[in-house]
Design an enzyme around this catalytic site. Structure first.
Site, PDB file in Angstrom:
ATOM      1  N   LEU A 221      17.487  -7.159 -12.434  1.00 29.38           N
ATOM      2  CA  LEU A 221      17.374  -6.232 -11.304  1.00 29.38           C
ATOM      3  C   LEU A 221      17.547  -6.949  -9.955  1.00 29.38           C
ATOM      4  O   LEU A 221      16.962  -8.001  -9.720  1.00 29.38           O
ATOM      5  CB  LEU A 221      15.993  -5.558 -11.338  1.00 29.38           C
ATOM      6  CG  LEU A 221      15.620  -4.680 -10.136  1.00 29.38           C
ATOM      7  CD1 LEU A 221      16.442  -3.394 -10.121  1.00 29.38           C
ATOM      8  CD2 LEU A 221      14.127  -4.339 -10.150  1.00 29.38           C
TER       9      LEU A 221
ATOM     10  N   ASP B 219       6.681   6.450   1.581  1.00 25.87           N
ATOM     11  CA  ASP B 219       5.973   7.069   2.698  1.00 25.87           C
ATOM     12  C   ASP B 219       4.660   7.690   2.222  1.00 25.87           C
ATOM     13  O   ASP B 219       4.564   8.152   1.081  1.00 25.87           O
ATOM     14  CB  ASP B 219       6.874   8.139   3.329  1.00 25.87           C
ATOM     15  CG  ASP B 219       6.443   8.482   4.747  1.00 25.87           C
ATOM     16  OD1 ASP B 219       5.568   7.783   5.285  1.00 25.87           O
ATOM     17  OD2 ASP B 219       6.987   9.454   5.299  1.00 25.87           O
TER      18      ASP B 219
ATOM     19  N   HIS C 104      -1.889   0.891   2.700  1.00 23.47           N
ATOM     20  CA  HIS C 104      -0.796  -0.068   2.481  1.00 23.47           C
ATOM     21  C   HIS C 104      -1.125  -0.996   1.307  1.00 23.47           C
ATOM     22  O   HIS C 104      -0.268  -1.320   0.489  1.00 23.47           O
ATOM     23  CB  HIS C 104      -0.530  -0.883   3.748  1.00 23.47           C
ATOM     24  CG  HIS C 104      -0.066  -0.050   4.912  1.00 23.47           C
ATOM     25  ND1 HIS C 104       0.875   0.937   4.773  1.00 23.47           N
ATOM     26  CD2 HIS C 104      -0.428  -0.048   6.223  1.00 23.47           C
ATOM     27  CE1 HIS C 104       1.089   1.505   5.962  1.00 23.47           C
ATOM     28  NE2 HIS C 104       0.304   0.938   6.851  1.00 23.47           N
TER      29      HIS C 104
HETATM   30  C1  IPE Z   1       4.661   4.131   4.609  1.00 26.75           C
HETATM   31  O1  IPE Z   1       3.460   4.783   4.826  1.00 26.75           O
HETATM   32  C2  IPE Z   1       4.541   2.643   4.719  1.00 26.75           C
HETATM   33  C3  IPE Z   1       5.207   2.007   5.870  1.00 26.75           C
HETATM   34  C4  IPE Z   1       5.836   2.584   6.850  1.00 26.75           C
HETATM   35  C5  IPE Z   1       5.142   0.559   5.901  1.00 26.75           C
HETATM   36  P1  IPE Z   1       3.060   5.290   6.273  1.00 26.75           P
HETATM   37  O2  IPE Z   1       2.269   4.206   6.930  1.00 26.75           O
HETATM   38  O3  IPE Z   1       4.259   5.771   7.024  1.00 26.75           O
HETATM   39  O4  IPE Z   1       2.102   6.510   5.916  1.00 26.75           O
HETATM   40  P2  IPE Z   1       1.925   7.888   6.684  1.00 26.75           P
HETATM   41  O5  IPE Z   1       3.287   8.490   6.870  1.00 26.75           O
HETATM   42  O6  IPE Z   1       1.266   7.591   7.973  1.00 26.75           O
HETATM   43  O7  IPE Z   1       1.071   8.696   5.761  1.00 26.75           O
HETATM   44 MG    MG Z   2       5.120   7.632   7.325  1.00 31.71          MG
END
Ligand code: IPE
Ligand code: MG
Length: 232
Positions: free
Chosen positions: A113, A2, A19
Site C-alpha cells: 500500500l 472530519d 484527534h
Molecule cells: C478533522 O476533524 C481533523 C482535522 C482537521 C485535523 P475536525 O477537527 O475538523 O473536527 P470537527 O469538524 O471540528 O468536528
Molecule cells: Mg472539520
C-alpha cells in the site's frame, strides 16, 4: 477525515481528545486498506486552512501527527506500506519535517500500500504551485506552451506519481470537498457518511467500497457504450 472535534465535544471533552481517538481510526483504516489490497490511500490530515486554528490545537495536532508517524514506522514496514507526503511541508516545524523525511526514507523500499499523507495541503495551493513551476519552465525555455496537455500538467502536481482517486470518502455529514484534490477528483466517486472520523472503522470502509462497487462509472460515455466496450 472530519468530525474529530465534534466527537470530543459530544463527550464534553477537549478537541484534542477527538484527534487522539482519530488516530485509532487511521490505524484501523490503513490496516484495512492494506488487507484489501488497495494500492493508494490518501489521508487529508491537515489542510493549509488548518494553520488558522487556535495555536494550542495546531501544536497539539502537529505533535500527535509526528509522534504517531514516528511510532508507526515499524508497523508500516511490517505491513509493507510505503509513506508519501503531499503539501507545503516547508510550512511545518523543522522537527516535523525531519521526522517525515526519516519515515519516508525508512519505508521507501516497501511495495504494498502507498499511504499518502496530505499535510499542510490544499488543492488551490497545489494548482498555483504547479502553475508557477510551469511558468518558470516556459520562461527558461524548458517547456513550450503547446506542450502543456493533461499528462504534462499532471507532472507538475504533487500527485505526479499517484493515480487519480477512484473513491473519495468524507466523514461527519459535511457535503463538501474543502480544497482536497480538486483537479484529481474530476471522475472520482464521492461518498459521504454521517459517521464521525473517530468512529469510522474497517466495517465503515467496507460499506463505502460496496457502495462504490454498485455504481456505474461512465467517464462521460453513455451506458450503452460501456456495455459495448465490455463486449470487446
Ligand atoms: C478533522 O476533524 C481533523 C482535522 C482537521 C485535523 P475536525 O477537527 O475538523 O473536527 P470537527 O469538524 O471540528 O468536528
Ligand atoms: Mg472539520
Amino acid at each position: 477525515m472530519d468530525g474529530n472535534g465534534r466527537w470530543a465535544q459530544e463527550k464534553g471533552q477537549d478537541r484534542l481528545f477527538g484527534h487522539l481517538h482519530g488516530v485509532e481510526s487511521v490505524r484501523d483504516i490503513v490496516e484495512g486498506a492494506a488487507e484489501l489490497g488497495v494500492h493508494f490511500l490518501t489521508l487529508y490530515a491537515f489542510s493549509t486552512e488548518n494553520w488558522d486554528r487556535p495555536e494550542y490545537e495546531v501544536t497539539g495536532l502537529m505533535e500527535l501527527l509526528i509522534n504517531t508517524i514516528r511510532k508507526e514506522v515499524p508497523t508500516l514496514n511490517k505491513n509493507n506500506i510505503k509513506l508519501h507526503v503531499i503539501g507545503a511541508v516547508d510550512m511545518m516545524p523543522d522537527y516535523a519535517q525531519k521526522a517525515l523525511d526519516e519515515a519516508i526514507a525508512e519505508t521507501s523500499t516497501n511495495t504494498g500500500l502507498n499511504l499518502v499523507m496530505a499535510l499542510s495541503y490544499s488543492s488551490r495551493w497545489e494548482i498555483i504551485n504547479a502553475t508557477k513551476k510551469i511558468a518558470n519552465d516556459v520562461l527558461n525555455g524548458k517547456l513550450k506552451p503547446d506542450e502543456i496537455d493533461q499528462d504534462k500538467y499532471n507532472q507538475y502536481l504533487s500527485t505526479a506519481a499517484i493515480p487519480d482517486p477512484e473513491l473519495m470518502i468524507r466523514t461527519s455529514g459535511e457535503h463538501r470537498i474543502s480544497n482536497f484534490l480538486l483537479y484529481q477528483l474530476a471522475y472520482t466517486e464521492l461518498y459521504f457518511t454521517n459517521t464521525l472520523w473517530p468512529d469510522f472503522r474497517k466495517e465503515n470502509l467496507y460499506e463505502a467500497i460496496i457502495d462504490f462497487q454498485l455504481r456505474q462509472r461512465r467517464f462521460g460515455k453513455t451506458g450503452d457504450q460501456l456495455k459495448q466496450d465490455q463486449l470487446h
